[in-house]
Design an enzyme around this catalytic site. Structure first.
Site, PDB file in Angstrom:
ATOM      1  N   HIS A 299      50.074  26.859  53.256  1.00  0.00           N
ATOM      2  CA  HIS A 299      48.641  27.167  53.454  1.00  0.00           C
ATOM      3  C   HIS A 299      48.050  27.886  52.238  1.00  0.00           C
ATOM      4  O   HIS A 299      47.108  28.662  52.368  1.00  0.00           O
ATOM      5  CB  HIS A 299      48.411  28.035  54.699  1.00  0.00           C
ATOM      6  CG  HIS A 299      49.139  27.560  55.910  1.00  0.00           C
ATOM      7  ND1 HIS A 299      48.601  26.663  56.801  1.00  0.00           N
ATOM      8  CD2 HIS A 299      50.389  27.833  56.379  1.00  0.00           C
ATOM      9  CE1 HIS A 299      49.476  26.408  57.767  1.00  0.00           C
ATOM     10  NE2 HIS A 299      50.577  27.108  57.518  1.00  0.00           N
TER      11      HIS A 299
ATOM     12  N   LYS B 136      37.613  29.273  25.874  1.00  0.00           N
ATOM     13  CA  LYS B 136      38.164  28.349  26.866  1.00  0.00           C
ATOM     14  C   LYS B 136      39.318  27.469  26.360  1.00  0.00           C
ATOM     15  O   LYS B 136      39.324  27.025  25.216  1.00  0.00           O
ATOM     16  CB  LYS B 136      37.069  27.426  27.394  1.00  0.00           C
ATOM     17  CG  LYS B 136      36.024  28.152  28.175  1.00  0.00           C
ATOM     18  CD  LYS B 136      36.452  28.376  29.595  1.00  0.00           C
ATOM     19  CE  LYS B 136      36.010  27.190  30.407  1.00  0.00           C
ATOM     20  NZ  LYS B 136      36.275  27.379  31.814  1.00  0.00           N
TER      21      LYS B 136
END
Ligand code: ARG
Length: 490
Positions: free
Chosen positions: A170, A297
């Protein structure tokens, strides 16, 4: 093979279209462009030539084609192979498809023998012969690429047999696992992908040649002979089915979709492992890209693109399934639409696998961050419950007790291993000093799952050795039969 298809229609070629006999006016330009396939099916040129030479050889052995005609056809085809390979072959849109383009050129080169080639066959059995030969070759390439990817993953898994990371369910920290074990999960997926392709290859590798247009042919053909020359394992048993069957394309695209689904799941993990919140690993610079505005980035573009391309290959599968669902027997022109999805799936899967084979060895795990993440979220809770169960407490009760221990640790904002022994014993006297070593230490947790399929470093090493034996055996396998080389001596 990549010479452009001429858009300037050649009136001569058009007039001499293979089927123009009963028509009083040439086909409209729109119809030519709309129904032609040469733009994309010319990639099957080598398979088309191979199929034709096998067919001609069979006709000759059956007494339908003279020795001279066969020799002329082989000579012409050898020249065409050269023209295509060197890029000088002129593909013509008005000749519709790869089959008519090659036949027309052959006739130009060798005259009547070229015109006799099509005896006892039709483009309907020709095209599915070509597709089967083409896909057989590509399936072999993809099977090999999957194996290459498995090898680089197994090598990484060997390096990371002891690396502890959180295992998730999960997307919540569940139990610690080893990174080696995690990587080997993908090796299993790619093994099923290989097995599927090997299985599909058997159904691809059957010769439809001789089914002709739909009903077979009146010539004394020997289907087994042409099949054997082409390296097919057998012949189709019903001509109507043979010319209209595209199950093998659907099966292939389905297998290709699953490959891409697996790649996409791996990509998803690489993407979040690389993000600043996780920092589980880095991908090599040459596989990442920057941003045009944000100088800091480093984006996992290859993984993201692969995740995206998985959708496209699943789309190819859907195109084919829908294409086929309403087609009556036997051949229908709709079937020509089988090619682009299959080719797209082949190209995308090959490109993607090659990329990952190149990229994965450069993955640099950040072991410290993985360990830190594995410590958060009480990943040893199950082991504490197992510890109590092994001392006689029924598992459900152990589960309850550990639930209370977790609540306390959670209030204290500390790990289970940081709770003092006295405090642990206030929950149950079954807990003793050895609990820290046996149940609450991550290394012990992973090492204890020491059975086939478990995450223990021992098991990872066992699996790595098992895989390496498999790879070694694969390397010793003979290379697949090359029908073109065998038939044309090229
Ligand atoms: N280009 C065609 C295809 O891919 C070849 C078969 C054409 N047959 C025909 N009867 N028009 O399906």
């Amino acid at each position: 093979m990549n010479t452009p298809v001429t858009e300037n229609l050649d009136p001569l070629a058009q007039k001499s279209k293979a089927w123009s006999g009963r028509f009083s006016e040439p086909v409209a330009d729109f119809v030519l462009r709309y129904t032609a396939s040469v733009d994309f099916d010319k990639r099957m040129a080598m398979q088309d030539i191979t199929g034709s030479v096998a067919h001609a050889t069979m006709l000759n052995k059956s007494g339908v084609l003279s020795d001279q005609d066969l020799a002329d056809i082989k000579r012409g085809m050898a020249q065409i192979v050269e023209e295509i390979r060197s890029g000088v072959f002129q593909w013509k849109l008005e000749l519709e498809d790869v089959h008519l383009n090659i036949e027309a050129r052959l006739t130009q080169l060798v005259g009547d023998a070229g015109k006799r080639l099509h005896t006892g066959r039709s483009r309907n059995d020709q095209v599915c012969t070509d597709m089967r030969l083409y896909m057989r070759d590509e399936i072999d390439v993809i099977i090999e690429l999957l194996s290459n990817l498995q090898e680089v993953l197994v090598a990484k898994a060997g390096e990371e047999a002891d690396t502890i990371m959180p295992g998730f369910t999960h997307m919540q920290v569940a139990q610690p696992v080893t990174l080696g074990h995690h990587l080997l999960a993908y090796v299993e997926m790619f093994e099923r992908d290989r097995a599927r392709l090997i299985d599909i290859r058997r159904r691809v590798n059957v010769s439809p040649l001789g089914s002709a247009a739909l009903a077979g042919t009146t010539y004394p053909i020997q289907r087994e002979l042409s099949a054997q020359l082409l390296g097919f394992e057998g012949v189709t048993q019903n001509s109507l089915d043979a010319v209209s069957d595209r199950d093998f394309c659907i099966e292939f695209c389905s297998a290709a979709s699953l490959i891409m689904v697996h790649i996409s799941r791996l990509s998803e993990e690489l993407i979040y492992w690389m993000c600043q919140r996780f920092k589980f690993m880095m991908l090599p610079d040459r596989f990442t890209t920057g941003s045009s505005i944000m100088p800091q980035k480093k984006n996992p573009d290859v993984a993201e693109t692969a995740r995206g391309k998985a959708g496209r290959v699943c789309g190819d599968l859907i195109s084919l399934v829908v294409l086929m669902k309403g087609l009556p027997l036997a051949y229908n022109k709709d079937s020509q639409e089988d090619k682009e999805p299959v080719f797209d799936a082949i190209d995308t899967v090959k490109d993607t696998l090659r990329g990952f084979v190149d990229m994965m060895p450069g993955m640099e795990p950040n072991r410290a961050e993985m360990l830190k993440a594995a410590q958060a979220g009480f990943p040893t809770a199950t082991d504490l419950a197992d510890y109590l169960t092994k001392k006689g407490l029924p598992f459900r009760e152990s589960h309850d007790v550990v639930g209370s221990v977790v609540r306390l640790a959670s209030e204290r904002d500390c790990d289970l291993a940081e709770l003092p022994l006295e405090e642990l014993r206030s929950f149950t006297k079954l807990i003793e000093e050895d609990v820290y070593e046996k149940a609450l230490k991550l290394e012990s947790c992973v090492a204890a799952r020491d059975h086939v399929g478990g995450t223990a470093p021992n098991q990872v090493r066992f699996q790595v050795a098992r895989w390496n034996d498999i790879f070694e055996a694969r390397h010793a396998e003979p290379k697949p039969y090359n029908a073109l080389n065998a038939l044309l001596g090229l």
